[in-house]
Design a protein around this motif. Structure first.
Motif, PDB file in Angstrom:
ATOM      1  N   TYR A  28     -69.239-110.670  83.740  1.00  0.00           N
ATOM      2  CA  TYR A  28     -69.256-110.733  82.368  1.00  0.00           C
ATOM      3  C   TYR A  28     -68.933-109.176  81.732  1.00  0.00           C
ATOM      4  CZ  TYR A  28     -70.841-115.421  80.918  1.00  0.00           C
ATOM      5  OH  TYR A  28     -71.016-116.538  80.650  1.00  0.00           O
ATOM      6  N   LEU A  29     -69.314-108.105  82.308  1.00  0.00           N
ATOM      7  CA  LEU A  29     -69.464-106.885  81.738  1.00  0.00           C
ATOM      8  C   LEU A  29     -67.771-106.509  81.585  1.00  0.00           C
ATOM      9  CD1 LEU A  29     -71.114-104.601  80.364  1.00  0.00           C
ATOM     10  CD2 LEU A  29     -71.304-103.756  82.705  1.00  0.00           C
ATOM     11  N   LYS A  30     -67.086-106.636  82.693  1.00  0.00           N
ATOM     12  CA  LYS A  30     -65.611-106.131  82.707  1.00  0.00           C
ATOM     13  C   LYS A  30     -64.739-106.792  81.805  1.00  0.00           C
ATOM     14  CE  LYS A  30     -65.687-105.534  87.738  1.00  0.00           C
ATOM     15  NZ  LYS A  30     -65.208-106.011  89.129  1.00  0.00           N
ATOM     16  N   LYS A  31     -65.174-108.026  81.379  1.00  0.00           N
ATOM     17  CA  LYS A  31     -64.464-108.826  80.128  1.00  0.00           C
ATOM     18  C   LYS A  31     -64.803-108.201  78.787  1.00  0.00           C
ATOM     19  CE  LYS A  31     -64.299-112.792  83.155  1.00  0.00           C
ATOM     20  NZ  LYS A  31     -64.887-114.137  83.279  1.00  0.00           N
ATOM     21  N   ILE A  32     -66.033-107.690  78.657  1.00  0.00           N
ATOM     22  CA  ILE A  32     -66.498-107.505  77.250  1.00  0.00           C
ATOM     23  C   ILE A  32     -65.978-106.383  76.418  1.00  0.00           C
ATOM     24  CG2 ILE A  32     -68.490-105.750  77.362  1.00  0.00           C
ATOM     25  CD1 ILE A  32     -70.240-107.741  76.038  1.00  0.00           C
ATOM     26  N   PHE A  33     -65.229-105.062  77.231  1.00  0.00           N
ATOM     27  CA  PHE A  33     -64.716-103.974  76.557  1.00  0.00           C
ATOM     28  C   PHE A  33     -63.563-104.378  75.803  1.00  0.00           C
ATOM     29  CE2 PHE A  33     -67.523-102.283  79.805  1.00  0.00           C
ATOM     30  CZ  PHE A  33     -68.187-101.220  79.068  1.00  0.00           C
ATOM     31  N   SER A  34     -62.659-105.158  76.084  1.00  0.00           N
ATOM     32  CA  SER A  34     -61.699-105.431  75.282  1.00  0.00           C
ATOM     33  C   SER A  34     -61.973-106.313  74.163  1.00  0.00           C
ATOM     34  CB  SER A  34     -60.653-106.203  76.367  1.00  0.00           C
ATOM     35  OG  SER A  34     -61.491-107.370  76.410  1.00  0.00           O
ATOM     36  N   LEU A  35     -63.036-106.735  73.949  1.00  0.00           N
ATOM     37  CA  LEU A  35     -63.530-107.446  72.883  1.00  0.00           C
ATOM     38  C   LEU A  35     -64.122-106.578  71.581  1.00  0.00           C
ATOM     39  CD1 LEU A  35     -65.359-110.427  74.517  1.00  0.00           C
ATOM     40  CD2 LEU A  35     -62.927-110.261  73.851  1.00  0.00           C
ATOM     41  N   PRO A  68     -64.712-117.729  72.645  1.00  0.00           N
ATOM     42  CA  PRO A  68     -64.544-116.755  73.967  1.00  0.00           C
ATOM     43  C   PRO A  68     -64.726-115.357  73.619  1.00  0.00           C
ATOM     44  CG  PRO A  68     -62.218-117.824  73.388  1.00  0.00           C
ATOM     45  CD  PRO A  68     -63.315-118.303  72.829  1.00  0.00           C
ATOM     46  N   ASN A  69     -64.387-114.927  72.279  1.00  0.00           N
ATOM     47  CA  ASN A  69     -64.162-113.570  71.933  1.00  0.00           C
ATOM     48  C   ASN A  69     -65.742-112.930  71.308  1.00  0.00           C
ATOM     49  OD1 ASN A  69     -61.881-113.288  72.736  1.00  0.00           O
ATOM     50  ND2 ASN A  69     -60.839-113.587  70.703  1.00  0.00           N
ATOM     51  N   SER A  70     -66.685-113.833  71.339  1.00  0.00           N
ATOM     52  CA  SER A  70     -68.095-113.700  70.893  1.00  0.00           C
ATOM     53  C   SER A  70     -68.867-112.673  71.812  1.00  0.00           C
ATOM     54  CB  SER A  70     -68.722-114.836  70.824  1.00  0.00           C
ATOM     55  OG  SER A  70     -70.119-114.732  70.427  1.00  0.00           O
ATOM     56  N   ILE A  71     -69.098-111.500  71.029  1.00  0.00           N
ATOM     57  CA  ILE A  71     -69.618-110.210  71.759  1.00  0.00           C
ATOM     58  C   ILE A  71     -70.963-110.604  71.754  1.00  0.00           C
ATOM     59  CG2 ILE A  71     -70.436-107.908  71.437  1.00  0.00           C
ATOM     60  CD1 ILE A  71     -67.635-107.520  72.132  1.00  0.00           C
ATOM     61  N   LYS A  72     -71.586-111.154  70.887  1.00  0.00           N
ATOM     62  CA  LYS A  72     -73.004-111.434  70.752  1.00  0.00           C
ATOM     63  C   LYS A  72     -73.337-112.433  71.861  1.00  0.00           C
ATOM     64  CE  LYS A  72     -74.590-110.393  66.230  1.00  0.00           C
ATOM     65  NZ  LYS A  72     -75.061-111.126  64.976  1.00  0.00           N
ATOM     66  N   ALA A  73     -72.651-113.596  72.196  1.00  0.00           N
ATOM     67  CA  ALA A  73     -72.801-114.472  73.165  1.00  0.00           C
ATOM     68  C   ALA A  73     -72.551-113.729  74.453  1.00  0.00           C
ATOM     69  CB  ALA A  73     -71.994-115.592  72.951  1.00  0.00           C
ATOM     70  N   GLU A  84     -68.328-100.426  65.269  1.00  0.00           N
ATOM     71  CA  GLU A  84     -69.349 -99.784  65.566  1.00  0.00           C
ATOM     72  C   GLU A  84     -70.629-100.622  65.836  1.00  0.00           C
ATOM     73  OE1 GLU A  84     -70.077 -95.357  65.588  1.00  0.00           O
ATOM     74  OE2 GLU A  84     -68.511 -96.463  65.690  1.00  0.00           O
ATOM     75  N   SER A  85     -71.142-101.524  65.147  1.00  0.00           N
ATOM     76  CA  SER A  85     -71.903-102.254  65.389  1.00  0.00           C
ATOM     77  C   SER A  85     -71.937-103.087  66.870  1.00  0.00           C
ATOM     78  CB  SER A  85     -72.182-103.404  64.142  1.00  0.00           C
ATOM     79  OG  SER A  85     -71.224-104.187  64.387  1.00  0.00           O
ATOM     80  N   GLU A  86     -70.794-103.192  67.064  1.00  0.00           N
ATOM     81  CA  GLU A  86     -70.829-103.935  68.431  1.00  0.00           C
ATOM     82  C   GLU A  86     -70.922-102.912  69.441  1.00  0.00           C
ATOM     83  OE1 GLU A  86     -67.789-107.472  67.286  1.00  0.00           O
ATOM     84  OE2 GLU A  86     -66.675-105.825  68.011  1.00  0.00           O
ATOM     85  N   LEU A  87     -70.629-101.596  69.318  1.00  0.00           N
ATOM     86  CA  LEU A  87     -70.907-100.521  70.392  1.00  0.00           C
ATOM     87  C   LEU A  87     -72.387-100.535  70.628  1.00  0.00           C
ATOM     88  CD1 LEU A  87     -68.623 -97.635  69.195  1.00  0.00           C
ATOM     89  CD2 LEU A  87     -68.253 -98.868  71.236  1.00  0.00           C
ATOM     90  N   GLU A  88     -73.341-100.553  69.496  1.00  0.00           N
ATOM     91  CA  GLU A  88     -74.615-100.650  69.695  1.00  0.00           C
ATOM     92  C   GLU A  88     -74.881-101.841  70.613  1.00  0.00           C
ATOM     93  OE1 GLU A  88     -78.658 -99.366  68.515  1.00  0.00           O
ATOM     94  OE2 GLU A  88     -76.446 -98.520  68.262  1.00  0.00           O
ATOM     95  N   LEU A  89     -74.402-102.876  70.489  1.00  0.00           N
ATOM     96  CA  LEU A  89     -75.001-103.772  71.412  1.00  0.00           C
ATOM     97  C   LEU A  89     -74.512-103.501  72.923  1.00  0.00           C
ATOM     98  CD1 LEU A  89     -73.274-107.187  69.546  1.00  0.00           C
ATOM     99  CD2 LEU A  89     -75.814-106.484  70.109  1.00  0.00           C
TER     100      LEU A  89
END
Length: 216
Positions: A59-66, A34-39, A70-75
């Protein structure tokens, strides 16, 4: 390892425009990880291309807590760009603000948010953001170009030319700075000065009709 291979398969389907199949894999990944940023980010892209904008925002609302690095900010920044390309500037703007809540010095987000503020008519706010981006990273070429474009739109031609020249010195392979600088010089009836910039623009993007037209 299995997770990475599964995500690669989802990305392969996405690149083949098999969005429903890619989304199915992303949802399966989310069931087990459930914590997969890429998915999550890939699922949002699939939903956008499938025309399910409201589902993508859930989906977007749930993603920021994950977000953890820095590489995830790029996604997430890429998602903002995608929402903007779909004409949803409000969501794009919201994402950039969320990114800056996490890292207020993240230059790509500052730059893109500055450009969006210009679209909204918040000219001074736009310039302030774009100047901040260039102060943090003076060599970030998109920031220099966007600042030049902002000054150009606001009629500050000298400032626009200054930042375009800086951008060109840092990267000689980008179309936009050459084309805008050439266009500005043509607008000032400086045809000889404009010519090398327009020729370089054509060299970079040979099928761009406007550059050919401007050369006559």
């Amino acid at each position: 390892m299995i997770l990475e291979v599964t995500i690669l398969k989802a990305e392969e389907y996405f690149n083949e425009k098999r969005y429903t199949e890619s989304l199915d894999i992303c949802n399966e990944i989310k069931n087990h990880h459930p914590n997969s940023i890429k998915a999550s980010t890939l699922a949002i892209k699939c939903l956008l291309y499938l025309g399910k904008t409201e589902d993508s925002k859930l989906y977007l609302k749930k993603i920021f807590s994950l977000i953890n690095n820095e590489s995830e900010l790029e996604l997430i920044k890429d998602l903002a760009n995608l929402f903007q390309s779909f004409g949803d500037q409000g969501t794009s703007r919201e994402i950039y603000h969320k990114i800056l809540d996490i890292n207020e010095r993240y230059v790509p987000a500052i730059t893109n948010l500055g450009s969006l503020e210009l679209v909204y008519g918040n000219n001074q706010k736009a310039i302030k953001l774009l100047l901040k981006a260039t102060e943090i990273d003076p060599n970030f070429v998109p920031g220099l170009y966007n600042l030049a474009n902002a000054y150009f739109q606001l009629g500050n031609i000298d400032a626009a030319k200054t930042y375009l020249i800086k951008a060109i010195k840092l990267n000689t392979n980008l179309f936009n700075p050459y084309f805008l600088l050439g266009s500005i010089l043509l607008g000032e009836s400086k045809v000889k000065e404009a010519e090398p910039y327009m020729r370089k623009a054509i060299e970079i993007k040979s099928n761009y009709a406007s550059a050919h037209f401007n050369l006559g």
